[in-house]
Design a protein around this motif. Sequence first.
Motif, PDB file in Angstrom:
ATOM      1  N   PRO A  49       0.834  -1.201   0.000  1.00 14.71           N
ATOM      2  CA  PRO A  49       0.000   0.000   0.000  1.00 14.71           C
ATOM      3  C   PRO A  49       0.871   1.254   0.000  1.00 14.71           C
ATOM      4  O   PRO A  49       1.916   1.287   0.652  1.00 14.71           O
ATOM      5  CB  PRO A  49      -0.777  -0.096   1.318  1.00 14.71           C
ATOM      6  N   GLY A  50       0.461   2.251  -0.733  1.00 11.84           N
ATOM      7  CA  GLY A  50       1.196   3.513  -0.743  1.00 11.84           C
ATOM      8  C   GLY A  50       2.339   3.534  -1.739  1.00 11.84           C
ATOM      9  O   GLY A  50       2.994   4.569  -1.903  1.00 11.84           O
ATOM     10  N   VAL A  51       2.614   2.415  -2.388  1.00 13.38           N
ATOM     11  CA  VAL A  51       3.716   2.365  -3.351  1.00 13.38           C
ATOM     12  C   VAL A  51       3.153   2.468  -4.771  1.00 13.38           C
ATOM     13  O   VAL A  51       2.274   1.695  -5.148  1.00 13.38           O
ATOM     14  CB  VAL A  51       4.531   1.065  -3.202  1.00 13.38           C
ATOM     15  N   ALA A  52       3.652   3.422  -5.529  1.00 14.11           N
ATOM     16  CA  ALA A  52       3.258   3.539  -6.941  1.00 14.11           C
ATOM     17  C   ALA A  52       4.211   2.675  -7.758  1.00 14.11           C
ATOM     18  O   ALA A  52       5.381   3.011  -7.927  1.00 14.11           O
ATOM     19  CB  ALA A  52       3.335   4.994  -7.383  1.00 14.11           C
ATOM     20  N   LYS A  53       3.711   1.566  -8.228  1.00 12.57           N
ATOM     21  CA  LYS A  53       4.579   0.617  -8.953  1.00 12.57           C
ATOM     22  C   LYS A  53       4.483   0.912 -10.451  1.00 12.57           C
ATOM     23  O   LYS A  53       3.551   0.485 -11.123  1.00 12.57           O
ATOM     24  CB  LYS A  53       4.164  -0.823  -8.645  1.00 12.57           C
ATOM     25  N   LEU A  54       5.471   1.637 -10.921  1.00 14.86           N
ATOM     26  CA  LEU A  54       5.466   2.098 -12.315  1.00 14.86           C
ATOM     27  C   LEU A  54       6.735   1.607 -13.017  1.00 14.86           C
ATOM     28  O   LEU A  54       7.360   2.335 -13.773  1.00 14.86           O
ATOM     29  CB  LEU A  54       5.389   3.630 -12.350  1.00 14.86           C
ATOM     30  N   ASN A  55       7.109   0.359 -12.716  1.00 11.47           N
ATOM     31  CA  ASN A  55       8.403  -0.120 -13.216  1.00 11.47           C
ATOM     32  C   ASN A  55       8.341  -1.369 -14.078  1.00 11.47           C
ATOM     33  O   ASN A  55       9.372  -1.902 -14.460  1.00 11.47           O
ATOM     34  CB  ASN A  55       9.359  -0.380 -12.034  1.00 11.47           C
ATOM     35  N   VAL A 347       7.871   5.732  -5.212  1.00 14.92           N
ATOM     36  CA  VAL A 347       7.506   5.644  -6.633  1.00 14.92           C
ATOM     37  C   VAL A 347       8.566   4.773  -7.305  1.00 14.92           C
ATOM     38  O   VAL A 347       9.744   5.133  -7.346  1.00 14.92           O
ATOM     39  CB  VAL A 347       7.457   7.047  -7.282  1.00 14.92           C
ATOM     40  N   LEU A 348       8.156   3.625  -7.809  1.00 11.72           N
ATOM     41  CA  LEU A 348       9.101   2.687  -8.406  1.00 11.72           C
ATOM     42  C   LEU A 348       9.114   2.841  -9.919  1.00 11.72           C
ATOM     43  O   LEU A 348       8.081   2.684 -10.572  1.00 11.72           O
ATOM     44  CB  LEU A 348       8.724   1.251  -8.043  1.00 11.72           C
ATOM     45  N   ILE A 349      10.274   3.166 -10.450  1.00  9.01           N
ATOM     46  CA  ILE A 349      10.455   3.300 -11.901  1.00  9.01           C
ATOM     47  C   ILE A 349      11.731   2.567 -12.289  1.00  9.01           C
ATOM     48  O   ILE A 349      12.409   2.009 -11.427  1.00  9.01           O
ATOM     49  CB  ILE A 349      10.542   4.787 -12.333  1.00  9.01           C
ATOM     50  N   ARG A 350      12.068   2.583 -13.574  1.00  4.43           N
ATOM     51  CA  ARG A 350      13.273   1.895 -14.018  1.00  4.43           C
ATOM     52  C   ARG A 350      14.482   2.831 -14.011  1.00  4.43           C
ATOM     53  O   ARG A 350      14.341   4.039 -14.150  1.00  4.43           O
ATOM     54  CB  ARG A 350      13.068   1.350 -15.433  1.00  4.43           C
ATOM     55  N   GLY A 351      15.651   2.217 -13.859  1.00  5.24           N
ATOM     56  CA  GLY A 351      16.889   2.987 -13.858  1.00  5.24           C
ATOM     57  C   GLY A 351      17.589   2.912 -15.204  1.00  5.24           C
ATOM     58  O   GLY A 351      16.934   2.852 -16.240  1.00  5.24           O
ATOM     59  N   ILE A 352      18.895   2.846 -15.164  1.00  2.00           N
ATOM     60  CA  ILE A 352      19.685   2.940 -16.401  1.00  2.00           C
ATOM     61  C   ILE A 352      19.545   1.690 -17.271  1.00  2.00           C
ATOM     62  O   ILE A 352      19.573   0.568 -16.778  1.00  2.00           O
ATOM     63  CB  ILE A 352      21.173   3.152 -16.044  1.00  2.00           C
ATOM     64  N   LYS A 372       1.296  10.622  -8.105  1.00  5.90           N
ATOM     65  CA  LYS A 372       2.409  10.484  -7.149  1.00  5.90           C
ATOM     66  C   LYS A 372       3.746  10.717  -7.848  1.00  5.90           C
ATOM     67  O   LYS A 372       4.644  11.371  -7.319  1.00  5.90           O
ATOM     68  CB  LYS A 372       2.396   9.057  -6.594  1.00  5.90           C
ATOM     69  N   TYR A 373       3.886  10.126  -9.014  1.00  2.00           N
ATOM     70  CA  TYR A 373       5.103  10.304  -9.818  1.00  2.00           C
ATOM     71  C   TYR A 373       5.302  11.787 -10.117  1.00  2.00           C
ATOM     72  O   TYR A 373       6.400  12.335  -9.950  1.00  2.00           O
ATOM     73  CB  TYR A 373       4.962   9.487 -11.110  1.00  2.00           C
ATOM     74  N   ILE A 374       4.218  12.416 -10.537  1.00  2.00           N
ATOM     75  CA  ILE A 374       4.302  13.827 -10.934  1.00  2.00           C
ATOM     76  C   ILE A 374       4.645  14.705  -9.732  1.00  2.00           C
ATOM     77  O   ILE A 374       5.427  15.657  -9.847  1.00  2.00           O
ATOM     78  CB  ILE A 374       2.977  14.257 -11.606  1.00  2.00           C
ATOM     79  N   ALA A 375       4.101  14.370  -8.579  1.00  2.00           N
ATOM     80  CA  ALA A 375       4.388  15.156  -7.375  1.00  2.00           C
ATOM     81  C   ALA A 375       5.834  14.961  -6.913  1.00  2.00           C
ATOM     82  O   ALA A 375       6.491  15.898  -6.461  1.00  2.00           O
ATOM     83  CB  ALA A 375       3.415  14.755  -6.260  1.00  2.00           C
ATOM     84  N   ALA A 376       6.325  13.729  -7.041  1.00  2.00           N
ATOM     85  CA  ALA A 376       7.683  13.438  -6.554  1.00  2.00           C
ATOM     86  C   ALA A 376       8.757  13.969  -7.497  1.00  2.00           C
ATOM     87  O   ALA A 376       9.862  14.323  -7.074  1.00  2.00           O
ATOM     88  CB  ALA A 376       7.848  11.932  -6.370  1.00  2.00           C
ATOM     89  N   MET A 377       8.429  14.026  -8.781  1.00  2.00           N
ATOM     90  CA  MET A 377       9.431  14.344  -9.803  1.00  2.00           C
ATOM     91  C   MET A 377      10.225  15.634  -9.525  1.00  2.00           C
ATOM     92  O   MET A 377      11.466  15.595  -9.473  1.00  2.00           O
ATOM     93  CB  MET A 377       8.741  14.405 -11.165  1.00  2.00           C
ATOM     94  N   PRO A 378       9.573  16.799  -9.328  1.00  2.00           N
ATOM     95  CA  PRO A 378      10.367  18.018  -9.136  1.00  2.00           C
ATOM     96  C   PRO A 378      11.215  17.976  -7.869  1.00  2.00           C
ATOM     97  O   PRO A 378      12.334  18.479  -7.848  1.00  2.00           O
ATOM     98  CB  PRO A 378       9.311  19.124  -9.071  1.00  2.00           C
ATOM     99  N   LYS A 379      10.681  17.327  -6.858  1.00  2.00           N
ATOM    100  CA  LYS A 379      11.433  17.248  -5.607  1.00  2.00           C
ATOM    101  C   LYS A 379      12.717  16.437  -5.812  1.00  2.00           C
ATOM    102  O   LYS A 379      13.797  16.844  -5.382  1.00  2.00           O
ATOM    103  CB  LYS A 379      10.540  16.589  -4.539  1.00  2.00           C
ATOM    104  N   VAL A 380      12.584  15.315  -6.491  1.00  2.00           N
ATOM    105  CA  VAL A 380      13.762  14.456  -6.699  1.00  2.00           C
ATOM    106  C   VAL A 380      14.741  15.135  -7.661  1.00  2.00           C
ATOM    107  O   VAL A 380      15.955  15.160  -7.418  1.00  2.00           O
ATOM    108  CB  VAL A 380      13.331  13.066  -7.228  1.00  2.00           C
ATOM    109  N   LEU A 381      14.200  15.719  -8.736  1.00  2.00           N
ATOM    110  CA  LEU A 381      15.090  16.408  -9.686  1.00  2.00           C
ATOM    111  C   LEU A 381      15.868  17.510  -8.965  1.00  2.00           C
ATOM    112  O   LEU A 381      17.080  17.665  -9.144  1.00  2.00           O
ATOM    113  CB  LEU A 381      14.269  17.020 -10.823  1.00  2.00           C
ATOM    114  N   ASP A 382      15.151  18.231  -8.126  1.00  2.00           N
ATOM    115  CA  ASP A 382      15.790  19.338  -7.418  1.00  2.00           C
ATOM    116  C   ASP A 382      16.895  18.835  -6.488  1.00  2.00           C
ATOM    117  O   ASP A 382      17.946  19.469  -6.364  1.00  2.00           O
ATOM    118  CB  ASP A 382      14.731  20.087  -6.607  1.00  2.00           C
TER     119      ASP A 382
END
Length: 385
Positions: A49-55, A347-352, A372-382
């Motif tokens: 629960p709470g995990v966005a599995k996008l990988n 938010v789980l996504i793929r790496g290299i 969730k991905y969209i919300a996390a993205m700028p924070k992580v990029l920053d």
Amino acid sequence: MTTKTNLSRRTFLSASGAALSAGAVSFPNLSIAQAVTPAATTPLYGPPPGVAKLNANENPYGPSPKAIAAMTEAISQGAYYVNATAETLKALIAERHGLTKEHIILSSGSSGVLTSLAMMAAQKGSILGSDLFWDTTSRMGTRNSQHGITRTAKTEDLSVDLDAMHVAVDGSIAMVQICNPNNPTGSIVDPKELRAFCKKVSQSTMVLVDEAYNEVTDEPETNSMVPLIKAGYNVVVARTFSKIYGLAGMRVGYLIAAPDTVERISAYGTGSYGLNQAGIAAAIASYNDTSFIAYSKSKIMEAREMIAEAVAVNGLSALPSQTSFMFVNLGDISAEDFRLGMAKQNVLIRGIYQDYTHWSRVSMGKIPDVEKYIAAMPKVLDSLT
Ligand SMILES: Cc1ncc(COP(=O)(O)O)c(C=O)c1O
């Protein structure tokens, strides 16, 4: 192709105003299997629960209600081997394409038959693919062989370079493999060009077209190379119930090929061994469920638009996608660092992928997970700039 942005991420951050969901469980390690959600609440099936599995390019809207009903009925017949049920599914698939059951091999996901095919090819020579494609089964199938995978560079816009592949076909190549649309790039080859390529190249070498995401494309029929099989070309096409049908966990896929090719591949261990009653029942119930397919497709497209917009808002770019995932150009940021940062935000996504060190693949999940991905993205990029 844009590789770098001069725009400040902070500017975008302040514009996004998106807050991360409160109380999200964070975990430093990347593996979904090791997500730190307390063991007591970790479900046995599916993401915590709470995990966005996008990988993994799954379709979280599946299984469809019809598939669930069919599976529920089928498990009571789990005492019996699947031979008869498998024949029903083969007949359904054959009917759609105007072929016979002898043109179809079912397997445990398309991975089963793709591995067999690679093993068969490896007896004779190498597999020719583009530099980056879904090569998992070809790597497995060629592992114990003196032959491996020969790769050609992509075009500048990261499309499969058919001309380069054509030039690379020589006596050392036993099979040409084209993933269309391609994973992880998400792009598709023009169907007319691919058809011409298949016709030419298959005169000397078998051509495998992996159409795992065909049903997600704008024009599935136009994009498919299955008609070439009927026309007698040495072309084989792989399909799966794991993607648009939302049945990745039920493990059903298939290959369409000329009957004599089917027989030769079957010697490498495919057939109904890896199948189960519930999976086949779900596949039969889903195959002609046009409303579920249309619904899933509309949700994938909605998610793609949302992510495309977020990517642009954050000053990045992505390849145009005809699939249930997108390949995002992170500019000067490492895709592995980005994956780590996103994992910490659940938010789980793929790496290299190989030397595509700044490209990041994200799957289209349910809309709240995409948010969730969209919300996390700028924070992580920053945090990475
Ligand atoms: C292009 C492509 N082909 C084949 C597969 C194998 O999937 P499955 O074995 O679930 O059919 C995948 C899985 O992600 C894929 O992306």
